[in-house]
Design an enzyme around this catalytic site. Structure first.
Site, PDB file in Angstrom:
ATOM      1  N   ASP A 138       0.745  -1.423  -0.096  1.00  0.00           N
ATOM      2  CA  ASP A 138      -0.411   0.027   0.161  1.00  0.00           C
ATOM      3  C   ASP A 138       1.415   1.394   0.062  1.00  0.00           C
ATOM      4  O   ASP A 138      -0.224   2.439  -0.517  1.00  0.00           O
ATOM      5  CB  ASP A 138      -0.468   0.178   1.076  1.00  0.00           C
ATOM      6  CG  ASP A 138      -1.372  -1.111   1.219  1.00  0.00           C
ATOM      7  OD1 ASP A 138      -1.866  -1.647   0.152  1.00  0.00           O
ATOM      8  OD2 ASP A 138      -2.737  -1.512   2.445  1.00  0.00           O
ATOM      9  N   ARG A 182      -5.819  -0.047   1.096  1.00  0.00           N
ATOM     10  CA  ARG A 182      -6.889  -0.030   2.318  1.00  0.00           C
ATOM     11  C   ARG A 182      -6.737   1.257   2.447  1.00  0.00           C
ATOM     12  O   ARG A 182      -9.091   1.186   2.794  1.00  0.00           O
ATOM     13  CB  ARG A 182      -6.419  -1.162   3.069  1.00  0.00           C
ATOM     14  CG  ARG A 182      -7.413  -1.269   4.896  1.00  0.00           C
ATOM     15  CD  ARG A 182      -7.502  -2.249   5.214  1.00  0.00           C
ATOM     16  NE  ARG A 182      -5.612  -1.890   5.713  1.00  0.00           N
ATOM     17  CZ  ARG A 182      -5.111  -2.219   6.983  1.00  0.00           C
ATOM     18  NH1 ARG A 182      -5.289  -3.377   7.747  1.00  0.00           N
ATOM     19  NH2 ARG A 182      -3.569  -2.076   6.924  1.00  0.00           N
ATOM     20  N   ARG A 301     -18.304  -4.574 -16.272  1.00  0.00           N
ATOM     21  CA  ARG A 301     -17.879  -5.692 -15.301  1.00  0.00           C
ATOM     22  C   ARG A 301     -17.078  -4.540 -14.818  1.00  0.00           C
ATOM     23  O   ARG A 301     -16.220  -3.870 -15.037  1.00  0.00           O
ATOM     24  CB  ARG A 301     -16.816  -6.555 -16.428  1.00  0.00           C
ATOM     25  CG  ARG A 301     -18.431  -7.131 -17.842  1.00  0.00           C
ATOM     26  CD  ARG A 301     -19.327  -8.608 -17.010  1.00  0.00           C
ATOM     27  NE  ARG A 301     -19.622  -8.628 -18.594  1.00  0.00           N
ATOM     28  CZ  ARG A 301     -20.636  -8.855 -18.640  1.00  0.00           C
ATOM     29  NH1 ARG A 301     -21.858  -7.383 -18.798  1.00  0.00           N
ATOM     30  NH2 ARG A 301     -20.954  -9.974 -19.427  1.00  0.00           N
ATOM     31  N   ARG A 310      -0.388  -8.959  -4.613  1.00  0.00           N
ATOM     32  CA  ARG A 310       0.641  -9.384  -4.063  1.00  0.00           C
ATOM     33  C   ARG A 310       1.281 -10.539  -4.243  1.00  0.00           C
ATOM     34  O   ARG A 310       2.135 -11.261  -3.848  1.00  0.00           O
ATOM     35  CB  ARG A 310       0.029  -9.888  -2.881  1.00  0.00           C
ATOM     36  CG  ARG A 310      -0.275  -8.608  -1.940  1.00  0.00           C
ATOM     37  CD  ARG A 310      -0.543  -8.562  -0.414  1.00  0.00           C
ATOM     38  NE  ARG A 310      -1.249  -9.565   0.432  1.00  0.00           N
ATOM     39  CZ  ARG A 310      -1.831  -9.555   0.913  1.00  0.00           C
ATOM     40  NH1 ARG A 310      -2.350  -8.407   1.204  1.00  0.00           N
ATOM     41  NH2 ARG A 310      -2.012 -11.210   1.522  1.00  0.00           N
TER      42      ARG A 310
END
Ligand code: F6P
Length: 386
Positions: A138, A182, A301, A310
């Site tokens: 992140d 996040r 979509r 990751r």
């Protein structure tokens, strides 16, 4: 006075979500430790293994070129030893006693703000011999310009969006691509700009569905574009005005009620923002009509990149940064500079106190990427308007 030769054996643990480059850090530590005659022991599954005495020997002769391998050979977990405790000080002292049980003289913790926060408490309240190394795809740790793993993940997301354009073009579709991260938008911003995404939504700038998505798509389709890629961070969310005005499938309550992880972070990923955006767009007859007026059937979509970001081996940048961090972290241990973490400032490896370094970092309004994003989105359709 602290003497480096007091250190005979060190423990190393990796905590939080895994990321490419963890093994590179490990190898950097092991290289320097071997050279200094220090034994390394791997503590398994982050703080969980620390609490449960789960360890493995780390013999460098058995791990040639470990820096090239993705993931972490030490396994990882999101265990928070301080969860629900009434006295952080007591808990920290209890944890510090574990060093003796584990037979280690010092500990290097490799992790994000949560994992390093535990190390910081152990140092602050119990003077434990800990050193930190910042990790997260992140890139949201304040004390370092980059965390390792970030550029590998950015490249994966950028490649995925590049690749999606071919199927988007074939079907004349809108793809909403959900990128990890996040609560900071670095991954979405960098991969979105890199791949030339048409709309980029990040948590730092709560979006307006009408203005930032619907109107932009209408302008793009009027300018002749027949397919569109929207990059959205898993943590992106609408501003309150738009949430109340434009959204039919979620409300503020939906966001407030989200479950939290063991460190108290809301699990925004549970929202599945890319699907919400798709559902909302599907309810918009005006948008569909605008597409039809331009000879395109409206179809969209969602694609969640999730853990693919990751996955795999670290890129060269993250291998080198991981090795440099590992080397520097081991040096801190040998010099007795505990309570600190390694960091990257410009191209230099620096040392900063854990308590300062682990603060959260976000994309700020003055960041040139903000302007780049806005220009990238706007200028393409504007420049085609006759
Ligand atoms: O913290 C890194 C990260 O990859 C975030 O981008 C993401 O929200 C989270 O971990 C996912 O965690 P988990 O692997 O536990 O689902």
């Amino acid at each position: 006075m602290f003497m480096g030769n007091q250190i005979k054996k060190i423990g190393i643990l990796t905590g939080g979500g895994d990321c490419p480059g963890l093994n590179s850090v490990l190898y950097g530590i092991m290289l320097k430790a071997y050279d200094a005659g220090v034994e390394c022991v791997g503590i398994l599954k982050g703080w969980k293994g620390f609490l449960e005495n789960q360890t493995i020997p780390l013999d460098i002769s058995e791990h040639d070129d470990l820096h090239t391998v993705g993931g972490t050979i030490l396994y990882t977990s999101r265990t928070n030893p301080f969860k629900g405790v009434s006295s952080k000080e007591e808990k920290a002292k209890e944890l510090a006693k574990k060093f003796e049980e584990l037979g280690i003289d010092a500990l290097i913790a490799i992790g994000g703000d949560d994992t390093l926060g535990v190390a910081d408490n152990m140092f602050k309240f119990a003077n434990a011999k800990v050193v930190g190394c910042p990790k997260t795809i992140d890139n949201d740790i304040a004390g370092t310009h980059y965390t390792f793993g970030f550029w590998s993940a950015t490249q994966l997301a950028s490649n995925a969006m590049d690749n999606l354009t071919t199927t988007a073009r074939s079907h004349q579709r809108v793809f909403v691509v959900e990128v990890m991260g996040r609560d900071a938008g670095f991954l979405t911003m960098y991969s979105g700009i890199s791949a030339g995404a048409d709309i980029i939504l990040i948590p730092e700038t709560p979006f307006d569905l009408e203005k930032d998505v619907i109107e932009v798509l209408k302008k793009r389709v009027n300018a002749g574009y027949k397919y569109h890629i929207i990059a959205t961070s898993e943590g992106a969310y609408p501003n309150l005005e738009s949430l109340n005005r434009d959204f039919k499938t979620i409300s503020k309550e939906t966001i407030d009620k989200l479950p939290k992880d063991t460190f108290g972070n809301p699990l925004l990923v549970k929202l599945n923002m890319s699907q919400i955006i798709v559902d909302e767009m599907n309810l918009r007859d005006d948008l569909k009509q605008e597409f039809l007026n331009n000879g395109v059937d409206f179809e969209c979509r969602s694609v969640v990149l999730g853990h693919t970001m990751r996955a795999g081996t670290p890129n060269s940048f993250d291998r080198i940064l991981g090795l440099r961090f590992g080397l520097a972290a081991m040096k801190l241990v040998l010099e007795g500079k505990f309570g600190n973490m390694v960091s990257l400032k410009g191209n230099k490896i620096k040392t900063i106190p854990l308590s300062e370094g682990i603060k959260k970092k976000y994309i700020t309004p003055d960041n040139d990427k903000m302007e780049l994003r806005d220009l990238l989105v706007k200028i393409r359709y504007l420049s085609k308007q006759k």
